[in-house]
Design an enzyme around this catalytic site. Structure first.
Site, PDB file in Angstrom:
ATOM      1  N   HIS A 203      71.681 -28.509 -37.884  1.00 35.48           N
ATOM      2  CA  HIS A 203      72.191 -27.477 -38.792  1.00 35.48           C
ATOM      3  C   HIS A 203      71.127 -27.124 -39.832  1.00 35.48           C
ATOM      4  O   HIS A 203      70.313 -27.961 -40.193  1.00 35.48           O
ATOM      5  CB  HIS A 203      73.482 -27.963 -39.456  1.00 35.48           C
ATOM      6  CG  HIS A 203      74.527 -28.284 -38.424  1.00 35.48           C
ATOM      7  ND1 HIS A 203      75.101 -29.512 -38.311  1.00 35.48           N
ATOM      8  CD2 HIS A 203      75.049 -27.526 -37.440  1.00 35.48           C
ATOM      9  CE1 HIS A 203      75.957 -29.503 -37.297  1.00 35.48           C
ATOM     10  NE2 HIS A 203      75.937 -28.303 -36.750  1.00 35.48           N
ATOM     11  N   HIS A 399      73.142 -19.553 -26.887  1.00 33.59           N
ATOM     12  CA  HIS A 399      73.410 -19.753 -28.320  1.00 33.59           C
ATOM     13  C   HIS A 399      72.194 -20.229 -29.091  1.00 33.59           C
ATOM     14  O   HIS A 399      72.247 -20.379 -30.311  1.00 33.59           O
ATOM     15  CB  HIS A 399      74.547 -20.746 -28.517  1.00 33.59           C
ATOM     16  CG  HIS A 399      74.103 -22.186 -28.513  1.00 33.59           C
ATOM     17  ND1 HIS A 399      73.358 -22.750 -27.503  1.00 33.59           N
ATOM     18  CD2 HIS A 399      74.304 -23.190 -29.420  1.00 33.59           C
ATOM     19  CE1 HIS A 399      73.128 -24.016 -27.786  1.00 33.59           C
ATOM     20  NE2 HIS A 399      73.679 -24.314 -28.940  1.00 33.59           N
ATOM     21  N   GLY A 400      71.108 -20.532 -28.394  1.00 33.62           N
ATOM     22  CA  GLY A 400      69.924 -21.059 -29.064  1.00 33.62           C
ATOM     23  C   GLY A 400      68.839 -21.264 -28.025  1.00 33.62           C
ATOM     24  O   GLY A 400      68.879 -20.662 -26.943  1.00 33.62           O
TER      25      GLY A 400
HETATM   26  N1  LIG Z   1      65.608 -21.103 -36.447  1.00 32.84           N
HETATM   27  C1  LIG Z   1      66.019 -22.365 -36.273  1.00 32.84           C
HETATM   28  N2  LIG Z   1      66.701 -22.689 -35.130  1.00 32.84           N
HETATM   29  C2  LIG Z   1      67.113 -23.959 -34.977  1.00 32.84           C
HETATM   30  C3  LIG Z   1      66.864 -24.947 -35.927  1.00 32.84           C
HETATM   31  N3  LIG Z   1      67.433 -26.108 -35.503  1.00 32.84           N
HETATM   32  C4  LIG Z   1      68.026 -25.847 -34.330  1.00 32.84           C
HETATM   33  N4  LIG Z   1      67.838 -24.548 -34.003  1.00 32.84           N
HETATM   34  C5  LIG Z   1      68.374 -23.830 -32.843  1.00 32.84           C
HETATM   35  O1  LIG Z   1      69.791 -23.761 -32.990  1.00 32.84           O
HETATM   36  C6  LIG Z   1      70.375 -23.903 -31.709  1.00 32.84           C
HETATM   37  C7  LIG Z   1      71.815 -24.250 -31.829  1.00 32.84           C
HETATM   38  O2  LIG Z   1      72.001 -25.617 -31.885  1.00 32.84           O
HETATM   39  P1  LIG Z   1      73.360 -26.409 -31.551  1.00 32.84           P
HETATM   40  O3  LIG Z   1      73.236 -27.634 -32.306  1.00 32.84           O
HETATM   41  O4  LIG Z   1      74.458 -25.553 -31.976  1.00 32.84           O
HETATM   42  O5  LIG Z   1      73.404 -26.651 -30.074  1.00 32.84           O
HETATM   43  C8  LIG Z   1      69.483 -24.922 -31.038  1.00 32.84           C
HETATM   44  O6  LIG Z   1      69.588 -24.854 -29.637  1.00 32.84           O
HETATM   45  C9  LIG Z   1      68.116 -24.498 -31.512  1.00 32.84           C
HETATM   46  O7  LIG Z   1      67.550 -23.571 -30.643  1.00 32.84           O
HETATM   47  C10 LIG Z   1      66.157 -24.589 -37.110  1.00 32.84           C
HETATM   48  O8  LIG Z   1      65.921 -25.400 -38.012  1.00 32.84           O
HETATM   49  N5  LIG Z   1      65.771 -23.290 -37.236  1.00 32.84           N
HETATM   50 MN    MN Z   2      75.658 -24.993 -33.345  1.00 32.31          MN
HETATM   51 MN    MN Z   3      77.111 -27.815 -35.001  1.00 33.70          MN
END
Ligand SMILES: Nc1nc2c(ncn2[C@@H]2O[C@H](COP(=O)(O)O)[C@@H](O)[C@H]2O)c(=O)[nH]1
Ligand code: MN
Ligand code: MN
Length: 474
Positions: A203, A399-400
Site C-alpha cells: 500500500h 490491477h497492477g
Molecule cells: N506506483 C506504485 N505501484 C505500486 C507500489 N507498490 C505496489 N504497486 C503496484 O500496485 C499493485 C497492486 O498491488 P496489490 O497489493 O493490490 O496486489 C501491485 O501489483 C504493484 O504493481 C508503489 O509503491 N508505487
Molecule cells: Mn491492492
Molecule cells: Mn490491499
C-alpha cells in the site's frame, strides 16, 4: 500444468474445459510471451481449481499481472450465477475493496521536484502508514456502522473532501448491500482506529507526474497534461475487512458439508450465494468495501491538504480534482450477456466501456478510468475501459504489475545489491526500512508489458503514463 495450456491467439492461452477433473468452464490467461514465461504453476492450478466451483459461469479469466494468491490467483476474475452459484471470500481477497484513487492537481513537476524530499517527509508525518498503524480518527460502534453504510460520503460529510468527489468513485463510493449487523465485534474492534491509515507493504501514497500521453483527446477530456502533478493512493479496508474475510472463511468451511460442496482446495471455501451464510458474507463484505471507500477518501484528502499546507497555497491554487477511485478486490452483482452474476475480482479492475450506465456521467463517452499502479521506480498508467472487456473478461482488466519476487527473495536481493544502488535517486519514505526492501521495483513485473497486453486485447485503452516523484510506503 503449463504444457496443458493452448495458445489460442496472440496474448490468449486457454486451459480448455474438461482438462482437469470437474472443470465446468475454460480458463483464459491473457499474457504476452514474456509474461507467459513468468506464469507460476500454482497460479494455473488455482485458476483451474476455481473452474470446478458450483455455478461458475462462462469462463475464468486471468489477467497479465497474475500471481499466486490465497486459493484464487491475484489477477483472477470469476463470475458465478446468483441462482445456483457460490460466493468465495478467498476469491475476493483478504483486503476487501483494496483499490486505487487518482487525484489531479494544478501543480507542475517543477513546483514539486526540487522540494520532493522535504515534501515526502512531511507526508510521512501527516499520513499514518505501516503495519497496525492507527489514525487520528477514533470511531464509536455507531459511527463505524455509519461508515460501513455510507462509505466515502461519511468522510465527505466530516470535511474530508468535496461533494463532487462522490461522482468520481466506483459505485459513487457506497455499495448498497452493506449491513454491518453481519460484521463481527472483532472486526469492529480492529476497524475502530484504522480509518485514514495506509496500511503496510504494497500500500502507498505516491506523488506522481504525468509523463507520457498516448491518447491526447481522452487525456484532454480528463484534464490531464504532461508535467501535471497527481496523487495516487493504494489502500483498502485495513483490519476491518481482513477480519470479515477471516470470519467468513471459517463460516464457509463449517458450512461446506451442509451444502454438499466438495472442494479441490480448502482455501476456496465458499457458500451458496442464496444461502443464509452467503448472504451474510455478501452484506459484511459490502460493509468492508464501504469502509475502504471512506479510507481512501480520507487518505487522498489528507495528502492533498498536506501538500497544500507545505507549499502554502489555497485549495483553489492546488486545484484538487478527483479523477477516479476504484476497487480491485471485490464481489459485485452485474449483468453480463443477459445474466445476473456475482463477479469476483481479485486483483482485477473493473473496465467498463463508454456508454455503460455504471460509468459515471463525466466519463460516459470515454469509458471508465482504469488505474494501474506499477512500482516505486518505474511507471503507473491510466487506461479507459473498452467494449471488448464485456466480451472477454466480464468487464475487467489487470490491477497492477503483479509481484514477481517473494518478499523474502526481494530482501535477499537488496542485501546482495544494496538498497542505495537499487533506489538511486528515488524518494521513498516509510516508517521501517523493511518494507522498502520488500517493495523494490525488481519485486514487480514490468507494468508497461502488463498494460500493453490489456490494450492489445481491446480490454482497456492506454491513455497516459505517470512516473513517481515520491512514495510513502506502509
Ligand atoms: N506506483 C506504485 N505501484 C505500486 C507500489 N507498490 C505496489 N504497486 C503496484 O500496485 C499493485 C497492486 O498491488 P496489490 O497489493 O493490490 O496486489 C501491485 O501489483 C504493484 O504493481 C508503489 O509503491 N508505487
Ligand atoms: Mn491492492
Ligand atoms: Mn490491499
Amino acid at each position: 500444468m503449463k504444457e496443458l495450456l493452448v495458445k489460442e491467439s496472440d496474448y490468449v492461452y486457454v486451459l480448455p474445459k474438461g482438462t482437469v477433473q470437474g472443470q465446468k468452464v475454460p480458463v483464459y490467461f491473457y499474457l504476452s510471451d514474456k509474461l507467459f514465461e513468468l506464469l507460476e504453476e500454482d497460479a494455473i492450478k488455482q485458476a483451474a481449481n476455481a473452474s470446478t466451483l458450483p455455478g461458475v459461469e462462462g469462463a475464468i479469466y486471468v489477467m497479465p499481472d497474475v500471481h499466486v494468491g490465497y486459493g484464487f490467483p491475484v489477477g483472477g476474475v470469476m463470475a458465478t450465477r446468483l441462482e445456483d452459484g457460490i460466493i468465495s471470500p478467498g476469491s475476493i481477497g483478504y483486503d476487501i475493496n483494496c483499490g486505487v484513487r487518482l487525484i489531479a492537481t494544478n501543480l507542475r513537476a517543477e513546483d514539486i521536484v526540487p522540494v520532493r524530499k522535504q515534501l515526502m517527509e512531511r507526508i510521512l508525518q501527516e499520513v499514518p502508514a505501516g503495519v497496525g498503524s492507527t489514525g487520528k480518527i477514533k470511531l464509536s460502534r455507531s459511527e463505524l456502522r455509519e461508515v460501513a453504510v455510507k462509505g466515502a460520503r461519511w468522510a465527505v460529510e466530516r470535511g474530508f473532501g468535496f461533494e463532487e468527489d462522490l461522482e468520481h468513485i466506483e459505485s459513487f463510493g457506497a455499495l448498497p448491500n452493506a449491513d454491518p449487523s453481519y460484521v463481527s465485534t472483532d472486526a469492529f474492534d480492529r476497524g475502530s482506529d484504522e480509518l485514514g491509515t495506509v496500511g503496510s507493504g504494497n500500500h502507498f501514497v505516491e506523488v506522481q507526474v504525468v509523463d507520457e500521453i498516448y491518447d491526447q483527446e481522452i487525456a484532454k477530456k480528463l484534464g490531464l497534461d504532461v508535467g501535471q502533478v497527481c496523487i495516487m493512493v493504494h489502500s483498502g479496508s485495513r483490519g476491518f475487512g481482513h477480519q470479515v474475510c477471516v470470519d467468513y472463511l471459517r463460516i464457509a468451511r463449517e458450512s461446506l458439508k451442509r451444502y454438499n460442496i466438495d472442494l479441490p482446495d480448502m482455501q476456496l471455501a465458499c457458500m451458496p450465494i442464496n444461502s443464509e451464510e452467503g448472504q451474510a458474507y455478501f452484506k459484511a463484505m459490502n460493509s468492508a468495501a464501504n469502509y475502504a471507500f471512506a479510507n481512501r477518501q480520507i487518505l487522498g484528502f489528507i495528502t492533498a491538504d498536506t501538500i497544500r499546507k507545505f507549499l502554502r497555497i489555497s485549495w483553489q491554487e492546488l486545484g484538487y480534482r478527483l479523477i477516479y477511485d476504484l476497487a480491485h478486490n471485490i464481489g459485485k452483482v452485474e449483468i453480463h450477456k443477459g445474466k445476473k452474476l456475482l463477479v469476483h475480482r481479485k486483483g482485477a479492475t473493473r473496465a467498463f466501456p463508454p456508454y455503460n450506465p455504471e460509468v459515471p456521467p463525466a466519463y460516459r463517452d470515454i469509458g471508465q478510468p482504469v488505474l494501474i499502479p506499477g512500482d516505486i521506480g518505474r511507471y503507473s498508467f491510466l487506461l479507459v475501459g473498452q467494449p471488448r472487456s464485456m466480451e472477454i473478461s466480464f468487464g475487467s482488466a489487470c490491477h497492477g504489475a503483479g509481484r514477481v519476487m517473494s518478499r523474502t527473495k526481494a530482501k535477499e536481493f537488496v542485501k546482495k545489491e544494496g538498497l542505495e544502488k537499487i533506489l538511486k535517486d528515488l524518494v521513498v519514505v516509510a516508517r521501517g526500512k523493511g518494507t522498502i526492501m520488500e517493495e523494490i521495483p525488481q519485486a514487480y513485473k514490468d507494468v508497461s508489458e502488463v498494460v500493453r497486453v490489456v490494450d492489445a486485447l481491446g480490454i482497456a485503452k492506454m491513455v497516459l503514463r505517470l512516473r513517481p516523484v515520491g512514495t510513502l510506503k506502509g
